[in-house]
Motif scaffolding. Structure first.
Motif, PDB file in Angstrom:
ATOM      1  N   ALA A   8       0.848  -1.180  -0.120  1.00 36.53           N
ATOM      2  CA  ALA A   8       0.064   0.021  -0.034  1.00 36.53           C
ATOM      3  C   ALA A   8       1.116   1.222  -0.109  1.00 36.53           C
ATOM      4  O   ALA A   8       0.598   2.276  -0.528  1.00 36.53           O
ATOM      5  CB  ALA A   8      -1.068  -0.099   1.231  1.00 36.53           C
ATOM      6  N   ALA A  54       2.807  10.667   0.185  1.00 37.92           N
ATOM      7  CA  ALA A  54       2.438  11.630  -0.913  1.00 37.92           C
ATOM      8  C   ALA A  54       2.930  12.949  -0.620  1.00 37.92           C
ATOM      9  O   ALA A  54       3.088  13.701  -1.687  1.00 37.92           O
ATOM     10  CB  ALA A  54       0.785  11.680  -1.188  1.00 37.92           C
ATOM     11  N   ARG A  57       2.221   1.765  -3.387  1.00 41.03           N
ATOM     12  CA  ARG A  57       1.086   2.214  -4.278  1.00 41.03           C
ATOM     13  C   ARG A  57       0.895   3.442  -4.213  1.00 41.03           C
ATOM     14  O   ARG A  57       0.697   4.435  -5.099  1.00 41.03           O
ATOM     15  CB  ARG A  57      -0.142   1.424  -4.094  1.00 41.03           C
ATOM     16  N   ARG A  58       0.692   4.083  -2.975  1.00 45.48           N
ATOM     17  CA  ARG A  58       0.466   5.567  -2.730  1.00 45.48           C
ATOM     18  C   ARG A  58       1.543   6.314  -3.210  1.00 45.48           C
ATOM     19  O   ARG A  58       1.233   7.601  -3.877  1.00 45.48           O
ATOM     20  CB  ARG A  58       0.208   5.784  -1.261  1.00 45.48           C
ATOM     21  N   GLN A  83      -4.535  12.393   0.601  1.00 45.20           N
ATOM     22  CA  GLN A  83      -3.457  11.625   0.201  1.00 45.20           C
ATOM     23  C   GLN A  83      -2.191  11.354   1.302  1.00 45.20           C
ATOM     24  O   GLN A  83      -1.459  12.568   1.845  1.00 45.20           O
ATOM     25  CB  GLN A  83      -2.567  12.480  -1.002  1.00 45.20           C
ATOM     26  N   GLN A  84      -2.266  10.467   1.866  1.00 45.61           N
ATOM     27  CA  GLN A  84      -1.403  10.156   3.149  1.00 45.61           C
ATOM     28  C   GLN A  84       0.165  10.036   2.766  1.00 45.61           C
ATOM     29  O   GLN A  84       0.547   9.575   1.798  1.00 45.61           O
ATOM     30  CB  GLN A  84      -2.104   8.774   3.805  1.00 45.61           C
TER      31      GLN A  84
END
Length: 420
Positions: free
Chosen positions: A209, A265, A212-213, A261-262
């Motif tokens: 994850a 980001a 992906r971010r 957006q964590q």
């Protein structure tokens, strides 16, 4: 914690390889670039061509002192926030809304102004990255920490991000500064389209994850670059050319406010700001004089208003972990965008309508800039050695070391006191 000897002997081989690349990679890159440039100069001379000057780059004339002033202030805030994370977590004096964005903005504008080859520019950043990372590693070893489990580069990862942003923005910069050339713009557009496609493919295939971010945020940076390129190509012969900065800025902040957006980001958000800086350095914002007058006339009310709408007491880094509520994100990025616009617009009014940098700072800017660079690269190592329990002594030591730069630096330049 262990003793320094055991953390050296217990470290796995892969960690030794990684830390060697981190601590030595910048120096190797600089050596390679220097050898290549020496070979190029020698080759040009042998062919009867005039050798390039070794001092190719930003001219050594007048400095833009307000860049130095704000960068020093921002780095001082970085040191303070890393000394006590509560300052950042509770967004004291809105540090999350202006400190790192302004450092990024200054870096992007200076890159847009620079005439240094990309290889030289990036190599210098990599050397700074290696120096700061080495200091952090030495401090971790001396403290007996298992450094292979730590984030050794820590604050220096931001410098690595600047190097990556410079590489990504280099085709756009070349396009902005060059004469119209169909082959150049086609090559630039194709390059950014390929970059976006690769990032999207990686995001779709990523199982992690976090990765992906990161790839999704990287895709957004590619779209920012492509948008800047296409806008310039479509508007370069138009009287509306100067709206490009507005388009890029609005795109950057609307997308951030629309979706939470964590981490990581936020690092790629700084790349977007860097791209915005490169664009507005070459193509000034339309209406920036009126905007500057607005900020000068209403700044007390703006600061009070922005402080009111900003959420209080989150006890977390809202730049890395934005709130899920859209309204709070709009408030958060309205504050940041306002700071970015003010920094771009207000200086355009000149000294007649604005307050200049204090003469004392201008006269002493040489040693202050050296301390600023030292403080950013070394403060995490110093804070580690002083330990968190010793706050605020570690922070005070970083600031006290400025006296060393004052005593060993050049005498105050009284002529510089009259410059912008």
């Amino acid at each position: 914690m262990s003793n320094p000897h055991s953390v050296l002997t217990d470290a796995p081989l892969r960690s030794w390889i990684s830390i060697s690349v981190v601590c030595l990679g910048g120096w190797v890159a600089l050596a390679v670039v220097h050898l290549m440039r020496c070979w190029q100069i020698s080759n040009d001379s042998s062919q009867g061509m005039q050798a390039h000057s070794r001092c190719q780059g930003i001219s050594c004339g007048q400095r833009t002192c307000y860049f130095d002033y704000w960068r020093t202030l921002a780095v001082a805030c970085v040191v303070l926030c890393h000394g006590n994370e509560k300052y950042g977590s509770f967004n004291v004096v809105l540090v999350l809304s202006w400190v790192m964005p302004l450092i990024t903005l200054i870096s992007g504008i200076l890159y847009g102004m620079s005439r240094s080859p990309l290889s030289v520019y990036v190599a210098r950043l990599l050397v700074l990255f290696s120096i700061g990372s080495t200091l952090n590693w030495v401090a971790a070893v001396l403290r007996g920490k298992e450094w292979w489990k730590e984030d050794v580069p820590f604050q220096m990862s931001y410098v690595l991000m600047l190097a990556g942003a410079a590489v990504a923005a280099s085709p756009l910069k070349a396009l902005l500064h060059a004469e119209p050339d169909n082959m150049r713009w086609k090559r630039t557009v194709c390059m950014y389209l390929l970059f976006i496609a690769c990032c999207l493919a990686g995001a779709l295939l990523a199982r992690d994850a976090l990765r992906r971010r990161a790839l999704i945020a990287c895709t957004e940076c590619g779209v920012t670059l492509l948008l800047s390129t296409l806008c310039f190509l479509l508007l370069r012969s138009s009287r509306h050319l100067n709206v490009i900065g507005w388009i890029v800025g609005i795109w950057t902040y609307v997308t951030r406010a629309a979706v939470a957006q964590q981490f990581p980001a936020d690092e790629f958000h700084y790349v977007d700001i860097y791209i915005f800086a490169v664009v507005v350095q070459k193509v000034p914002l339309t209406g920036k004089e009126h905007l500057g007058m607005f900020f000068i006339g209403w700044w007390p009310y703006l600061i009070i208003g922005l402080r009111i709408i900003m959420p209080l007491g989150w006890d977390r880094r809202i730049d890395r972990h934005p709130p899920e509520e859209v309204g709070f994100r709009i408030a958060q990025y309205t504050c940041e965008f306002s700071a970015v616009l003010a920094f771009v617009a207000v200086p355009s009014l000149g000294l007649e309508k604005t307050q200049g940098v204090p003469e004392t700072f201008r006269a002493n800017s040489t040693w202050i800039n050296r301390w600023t660079l030292f403080a950013y690269a070394s403060h995490h190592a110093i804070l580690q050695l002083c330990s968190e329990a010793a706050y605020p002594w570690g922070v005070m030591l970083v600031f006290a070391l400025a006296m060393v730069f004052y005593l060993t630096g050049p005498p105050p330049n009284r002529e510089a006191a009259g410059l912008l």
